[in-house]
Design a protein around this motif. Structure first.
Motif, PDB file in Angstrom:
ATOM      1  N   SER A   1     157.616 -65.257 137.337  1.00 49.17           N
ATOM      2  CA  SER A   1     158.464 -66.446 137.394  1.00 49.17           C
ATOM      3  C   SER A   1     158.219 -67.414 136.238  1.00 49.17           C
ATOM      4  O   SER A   1     159.154 -68.049 135.762  1.00 49.17           O
ATOM      5  CB  SER A   1     158.276 -67.169 138.728  1.00 49.17           C
ATOM      6  N   MET A   2     156.976 -67.540 135.769  1.00 49.26           N
ATOM      7  CA  MET A   2     156.667 -68.533 134.732  1.00 49.26           C
ATOM      8  C   MET A   2     156.034 -67.956 133.480  1.00 49.26           C
ATOM      9  O   MET A   2     155.708 -68.703 132.563  1.00 49.26           O
ATOM     10  CB  MET A   2     155.748 -69.604 135.320  1.00 49.26           C
ATOM     11  N   ARG A   3     155.790 -66.648 133.462  1.00 54.72           N
ATOM     12  CA  ARG A   3     155.137 -65.970 132.339  1.00 54.72           C
ATOM     13  C   ARG A   3     153.757 -66.567 132.032  1.00 54.72           C
ATOM     14  O   ARG A   3     153.347 -66.668 130.890  1.00 54.72           O
ATOM     15  CB  ARG A   3     156.003 -66.017 131.070  1.00 54.72           C
TER      16      ARG A   3
ATOM     17  N   ARG B   1     147.941 -57.996 120.062  1.00 53.57           N
ATOM     18  CA  ARG B   1     149.115 -58.733 120.547  1.00 53.57           C
ATOM     19  C   ARG B   1     150.016 -57.910 121.457  1.00 53.57           C
ATOM     20  O   ARG B   1     151.230 -58.045 121.459  1.00 53.57           O
ATOM     21  CB  ARG B   1     149.900 -59.316 119.389  1.00 53.57           C
ATOM     22  N   VAL B   2     149.377 -57.022 122.225  1.00 52.48           N
ATOM     23  CA  VAL B   2     150.118 -56.204 123.174  1.00 52.48           C
ATOM     24  C   VAL B   2     150.204 -56.913 124.530  1.00 52.48           C
ATOM     25  O   VAL B   2     151.214 -56.815 125.219  1.00 52.48           O
ATOM     26  CB  VAL B   2     149.461 -54.806 123.322  1.00 52.48           C
ATOM     27  N   VAL B   3     149.144 -57.607 124.921  1.00 51.96           N
ATOM     28  CA  VAL B   3     149.104 -58.349 126.186  1.00 51.96           C
ATOM     29  C   VAL B   3     148.691 -59.786 125.900  1.00 51.96           C
ATOM     30  O   VAL B   3     148.184 -60.099 124.817  1.00 51.96           O
ATOM     31  CB  VAL B   3     148.132 -57.712 127.206  1.00 51.96           C
ATOM     32  N   GLY B   4     148.873 -60.646 126.877  1.00 49.55           N
ATOM     33  CA  GLY B   4     148.486 -62.042 126.742  1.00 49.55           C
ATOM     34  C   GLY B   4     147.065 -62.292 127.231  1.00 49.55           C
ATOM     35  O   GLY B   4     146.444 -61.443 127.873  1.00 49.55           O
ATOM     36  N   ALA B   5     146.578 -63.481 126.945  1.00 52.53           N
ATOM     37  CA  ALA B   5     145.217 -63.850 127.336  1.00 52.53           C
ATOM     38  C   ALA B   5     145.052 -63.873 128.855  1.00 52.53           C
ATOM     39  O   ALA B   5     144.010 -63.481 129.379  1.00 52.53           O
ATOM     40  CB  ALA B   5     144.845 -65.213 126.742  1.00 52.53           C
ATOM     41  N   GLY B   6     146.079 -64.317 129.570  1.00 53.48           N
ATOM     42  CA  GLY B   6     146.002 -64.328 131.030  1.00 53.48           C
ATOM     43  C   GLY B   6     145.852 -62.934 131.603  1.00 53.48           C
ATOM     44  O   GLY B   6     145.137 -62.727 132.590  1.00 53.48           O
ATOM     45  N   ASP B   7     146.500 -61.971 130.978  1.00 54.66           N
ATOM     46  CA  ASP B   7     146.383 -60.578 131.419  1.00 54.66           C
ATOM     47  C   ASP B   7     144.956 -60.081 131.248  1.00 54.66           C
ATOM     48  O   ASP B   7     144.411 -59.406 132.125  1.00 54.66           O
ATOM     49  CB  ASP B   7     147.334 -59.679 130.628  1.00 54.66           C
TER      50      ASP B   7
ATOM     51  N   ALA C   1     160.243 -61.137 123.698  1.00 49.49           N
ATOM     52  CA  ALA C   1     160.355 -61.260 125.146  1.00 49.49           C
ATOM     53  C   ALA C   1     159.421 -60.242 125.783  1.00 49.49           C
ATOM     54  O   ALA C   1     159.504 -59.056 125.514  1.00 49.49           O
ATOM     55  CB  ALA C   1     161.783 -61.019 125.599  1.00 49.49           C
ATOM     56  N   ARG C   2     158.530 -60.714 126.609  1.00 44.90           N
ATOM     57  CA  ARG C   2     157.480 -59.843 127.130  1.00 44.90           C
ATOM     58  C   ARG C   2     157.685 -59.525 128.602  1.00 44.90           C
ATOM     59  O   ARG C   2     158.132 -60.359 129.374  1.00 44.90           O
ATOM     60  CB  ARG C   2     156.122 -60.496 126.936  1.00 44.90           C
ATOM     61  N   MET C   3     157.302 -58.323 128.932  1.00 45.42           N
ATOM     62  CA  MET C   3     157.297 -57.885 130.311  1.00 45.42           C
ATOM     63  C   MET C   3     156.146 -58.589 131.028  1.00 45.42           C
ATOM     64  O   MET C   3     155.076 -58.759 130.441  1.00 45.42           O
ATOM     65  CB  MET C   3     157.081 -56.368 130.314  1.00 45.42           C
ATOM     66  N   PRO C   4     156.326 -59.004 132.276  1.00 42.80           N
ATOM     67  CA  PRO C   4     155.195 -59.588 133.011  1.00 42.80           C
ATOM     68  C   PRO C   4     154.155 -58.506 133.324  1.00 42.80           C
ATOM     69  O   PRO C   4     154.308 -57.735 134.262  1.00 42.80           O
ATOM     70  CB  PRO C   4     155.848 -60.156 134.280  1.00 42.80           C
ATOM     71  N   TYR C   5     153.104 -58.444 132.504  1.00 43.77           N
ATOM     72  CA  TYR C   5     152.146 -57.344 132.574  1.00 43.77           C
ATOM     73  C   TYR C   5     151.304 -57.379 133.846  1.00 43.77           C
ATOM     74  O   TYR C   5     150.677 -56.387 134.199  1.00 43.77           O
ATOM     75  CB  TYR C   5     151.254 -57.348 131.324  1.00 43.77           C
TER      76      TYR C   5
END
Length: 180
Positions: free
Chosen positions: A27-29, A76-82, A157-161
C-alpha cells in the motif's frame, strides 16, 4: 506430532510481522522500522526461551538473511526495508534454515517479478533490460570497466518485495514445521 503452544506463538509472531510488512509494502511501498524492530525483538525473545532455537542460531540466521540481501540492496535490486525484513525473518528461522529461506525468497521474487511485468504490460522491456544488463556485466568482465552509461527504458516502479519474502518464508514453514 501437533504443534505446541510455543510453536503456534512463534508461527503467529512471524506471520504477523510478514503480513503487516506485505500490507505496508503493497500500500505505501515502505516497511516500517518499528515493525522490523518489533519482529526482531520478539524473535530474539522467543529464541532464548526453553523451547527456542537458541540465541546463536537466531543471530546467525538473521545475519545470513541480512547479509545475503544486503548484496541485492547494493545492486539496487531490493530496498533497505526488504533487507531489514529478511534479517528479522532470519532471527525467527535461525541458521542453517535461513540459507534455504533465502533461496526460496529469491525464487518467489523471480516468479513474482515475471507476474508483475506481465500485469504492467512490460515483460518484453524487462527482458530487454535484463539482456542489456547481463551484456554490460559480461563486457566489463572481458574488457575492464566501460564508462558508457546504460539506458534502461523501464521506469523504477518496484514490485512490493515483501510479498516474495512472505511467500518464500511461508513455503519453508509449510514444508518444514511439524504437522500444522
Amino acid at each position: 506430532m501437533p504443534l505446541s503452544l510455543f510453536n503456534w506463538t512463534h508461527l503467529a509472531a512471524l506471520a504477523a510481522m510478514l503480513l503487516v510488512a506485505i500490507w505496508q509494502d503493497a500500500s505505501m511501498r515502505r516497511i516500517p522500522n518499528a515493525l522490523v524492530l518489533w519482529g526482531s525483538l520478539t524473535a530474539l525473545g522467543l529464541s532464548v526461551s526453553p523451547h527456542g532455537i537458541g540465541l546463536g542460531s537466531a543471530i546467525a540466521g538473521g545475519m545470513v538473511g541480512f547479509l545475503g540481501f544486503l548484496v541485492l540492496y547494493l545492486l539496487r535490486v531490493v530496498g533497505a526495508g526488504d533487507v531489514k525484513l529478511v534479517g528479522a525473518t532470519g532471527l525467527f528461522v535461525g541458521h542453517p534454515e535461513m540459507l534455504w529461506v533465502n533461496l526460496l525468497i529469491l525464487l518467489a521474487g523471480g516468479v513474482l517479478a515475471i507476474v508483475w511485468a506481465l500485469l504492467k504490460g512490460q515483460l518484453g522491456t524487462v527482458l530487454q533490460n535484463l539482456k542489456t544488463g547481463l551484456t554490460q556485466i559480461w563486457l566489463n568482465r572481458q574488457h575492464g570497466h566501460l564508462t558508457l552509461p546504460i539506458a534502461f527504458p523501464v521506469g523504477r516502479a518496484r514490485m512490493p518485495y515483501a510479498v516474495a519474502i512472505g511467500a518464500g518464508t511461508a513455503t519453508h514453514v509449510l514444508n518444514s514445521w511439524p504437522t500444522l
